[in-house]
Design a protein around this motif. Structure first.
Motif, mmCIF file in Angstrom:
data_model
loop_
_atom_site.group_PDB
_atom_site.id
_atom_site.type_symbol
_atom_site.label_atom_id
_atom_site.label_comp_id
_atom_site.label_asym_id
_atom_site.label_seq_id
_atom_site.Cartn_x
_atom_site.Cartn_y
_atom_site.Cartn_z
ATOM 1 N N SER A 1 32.734 34.077 35.142
ATOM 2 C CA SER A 1 32.160 34.656 36.362
ATOM 3 C C SER A 1 32.555 36.118 36.466
ATOM 4 N N LYS A 2 31.732 36.869 37.132
ATOM 5 C CA LYS A 2 31.988 38.291 37.265
ATOM 6 C C LYS A 2 33.053 38.539 38.312
ATOM 7 N N SER A 3 34.036 39.389 37.956
ATOM 8 C CA SER A 3 35.127 39.692 38.885
ATOM 9 C C SER A 3 34.662 40.723 39.903
ATOM 10 N N PRO A 4 34.961 40.522 41.179
ATOM 11 C CA PRO A 4 34.581 41.524 42.177
ATOM 12 C C PRO A 4 35.308 42.836 41.919
ATOM 13 N N THR A 5 34.592 43.931 42.102
ATOM 14 C CA THR A 5 35.170 45.246 41.846
ATOM 15 C C THR A 5 36.307 45.533 42.818
ATOM 16 N N LEU A 6 37.425 45.971 42.249
ATOM 17 C CA LEU A 6 38.563 46.327 43.085
ATOM 18 C C LEU A 6 38.296 47.679 43.735
ATOM 19 N N ASP A 7 38.261 47.696 45.034
ATOM 20 C CA ASP A 7 37.957 48.906 45.795
ATOM 21 C C ASP A 7 39.261 49.555 46.236
ATOM 22 N N PHE A 8 39.510 50.783 45.755
ATOM 23 C CA PHE A 8 40.778 51.427 46.072
ATOM 24 C C PHE A 8 40.917 51.699 47.562
ATOM 25 N N ARG A 9 39.819 52.073 48.216
ATOM 26 C CA ARG A 9 39.902 52.357 49.649
ATOM 27 C C ARG A 9 40.391 51.134 50.413
ATOM 28 N N THR A 10 39.785 49.988 50.150
ATOM 29 C CA THR A 10 40.186 48.764 50.840
ATOM 30 C C THR A 10 41.621 48.394 50.509
ATOM 31 N N TYR A 11 41.944 48.450 49.223
ATOM 32 C CA TYR A 11 43.302 48.102 48.776
ATOM 33 C C TYR A 11 44.336 49.026 49.414
ATOM 34 N N PHE A 12 44.051 50.340 49.383
ATOM 35 C CA PHE A 12 45.002 51.319 49.908
ATOM 36 C C PHE A 12 45.199 51.131 51.409
ATOM 37 N N ILE A 13 44.124 50.947 52.160
ATOM 38 C CA ILE A 13 44.233 50.791 53.611
ATOM 39 C C ILE A 13 45.061 49.561 53.952
ATOM 40 N N ARG A 14 44.825 48.472 53.239
ATOM 41 C CA ARG A 14 45.571 47.252 53.533
ATOM 42 C C ARG A 14 47.059 47.409 53.235
ATOM 43 N N HIS B 1 37.636 40.655 32.414
ATOM 44 C CA HIS B 1 37.739 39.447 33.227
ATOM 45 C C HIS B 1 37.057 38.241 32.581
ATOM 46 N N HIS B 2 36.061 38.490 31.771
ATOM 47 C CA HIS B 2 35.340 37.391 31.127
ATOM 48 C C HIS B 2 36.196 36.698 30.075
ATOM 49 N N ALA B 3 37.270 37.358 29.630
ATOM 50 C CA ALA B 3 38.192 36.790 28.633
ATOM 51 C C ALA B 3 39.596 36.806 29.214
ATOM 52 N N PRO B 4 39.969 35.782 29.983
ATOM 53 C CA PRO B 4 41.251 35.783 30.717
ATOM 54 C C PRO B 4 42.463 36.034 29.838
#
Length: 298
Positions: free
Chosen positions: A1-14, A99-102
């Motif tokens: 399955s396709k991994s959701p893109t890691l968003d730096f803005r969201t990550y940083f704010i949290r 991500h397709h190859a863990p």
């Protein structure tokens, strides 16, 4: 399955909203308490304040840029935690296409973590600096990531699943051991860098070995021994960064004729204040700095 893109803005704010509001309050509290102890407004120490604001404070050692603000000594470890979060994002984002190859993704992450630690060690040896020193410790923090990942996937942890990171941490420990032995002319001081740094690595590996033995024994007594910490956990962060200046202020003012009597009112008051900061106040901050969908602009 396709991994959701890691968003730096969201990550940083949290990460920011969880750490910085209480951290900024700790800086203000340290200044106010130090000024009261001094008997007047102190110089704000702009350089020290700025370095702390960028989470680069540390204990006294070669290459250090600033100490913990106004003597609030527990803040040294907060710098490490913050930058570990930043390195974590770099590692996850850099390996996301795998991500397709863990198994390949996991290998790439481990290799990158080891590279960050080695580069951190090398930069700190050649040009002592706080960020390089913190980066060298990153591999110790990542062991926790590996333990959590295996436990969530299999419901247990094993030497087979953990040996790559343990071997990598042992290698970086060896680098700091060589740095300590080669760079010290006199007797090694295990409480001063680089002896202290090597001691941190060695102690971590020893604690992991102890934890493994305890785990294999079924964690006998774990609940009974650590239950009390579960009660403090909901406000432990605020308690950690705020207790030192408050305790120093109370020790200076001596509001009770006998020092031990302060134990009757100071811990409950401090616990209550920290709980309010970590629970109701933090909840409001989280809503204010929400990373959810933004309303459309008019």
């Amino acid at each position: 399955s396709k991994s959701p893109t890691l968003d730096f803005r969201t990550y940083f704010i949290r990460r920011f909203r969880r750490i910085y509001p209480t951290f900024l309050l700790a800086l203000v509290t340290a200044y106010v308490c130090a000024s009261i102890i001094h008997g007047g407004l102190l110089d704000v120490r702009p350089r020290e304040l700025v370095v702390n604001m960028f989470m680069l404070q540390d204990r006294a050692r070669e290459g250090n840029w600033a100490l913990m603000y106004m003597g609030n000594s527990p803040l040294w470890s907060l710098a490490y935690e913050w930058w570990f979060y930043m390195f974590y994002f770099v590692v996850r984002r850099s390996t996301q296409t795998l991500h397709h190859a863990p198994s390949l993704e996991c290998f790439a992450q481990r290799a990158l973590v080891l590279l960050i630690a080695i580069v951190g060690w090398g930069s700190d040896v050649l040009w002592p600096n706080p960020l390089g020193h913190i980066a060298s410790y990153f591999i110790l923090w990542w062991i926790g990531v590996e333990l959590a990942r295996e436990f969530m996937a299999r419901g247990t942890v094993s030497i087979r699943g953990q040996w790559p990171m343990l071997l990598g941490a042992a290698y970086v420990s060896m680098l700091w051991a060589l740095t300590t032995v080669i760079g010290t002319d006199a007797t090694i001081d295990w409480y001063v860098h680089p002896g202290l740094t090597f001691r941190h690595f060695a102690t971590t590996l020893l604690l992991l070995a102890f934890g493994w033995v305890w785990y294999r024994m079924g964690l006998v007594g774990y609940d009974r021994l650590l239950r009390v910490f579960g009660r403090v956990a909901p406000f432990s962060y605020a308690l950690y960064v705020l207790h030192m200046p408050v305790v120093m202020l109370v020790a200076h003012l001596r509001p009770m004729p006998f020092g031990f009597l302060n134990l009757l009112w100071l811990p409950p008051l401090l616990f209550a204040a920290c709980w309010w900061i970590e629970q109701p106040l933090q909840a409001r901050i989280n809503r204010w700095m929400s990373t959810g969908p933004r309303p459309p602009r008019c």
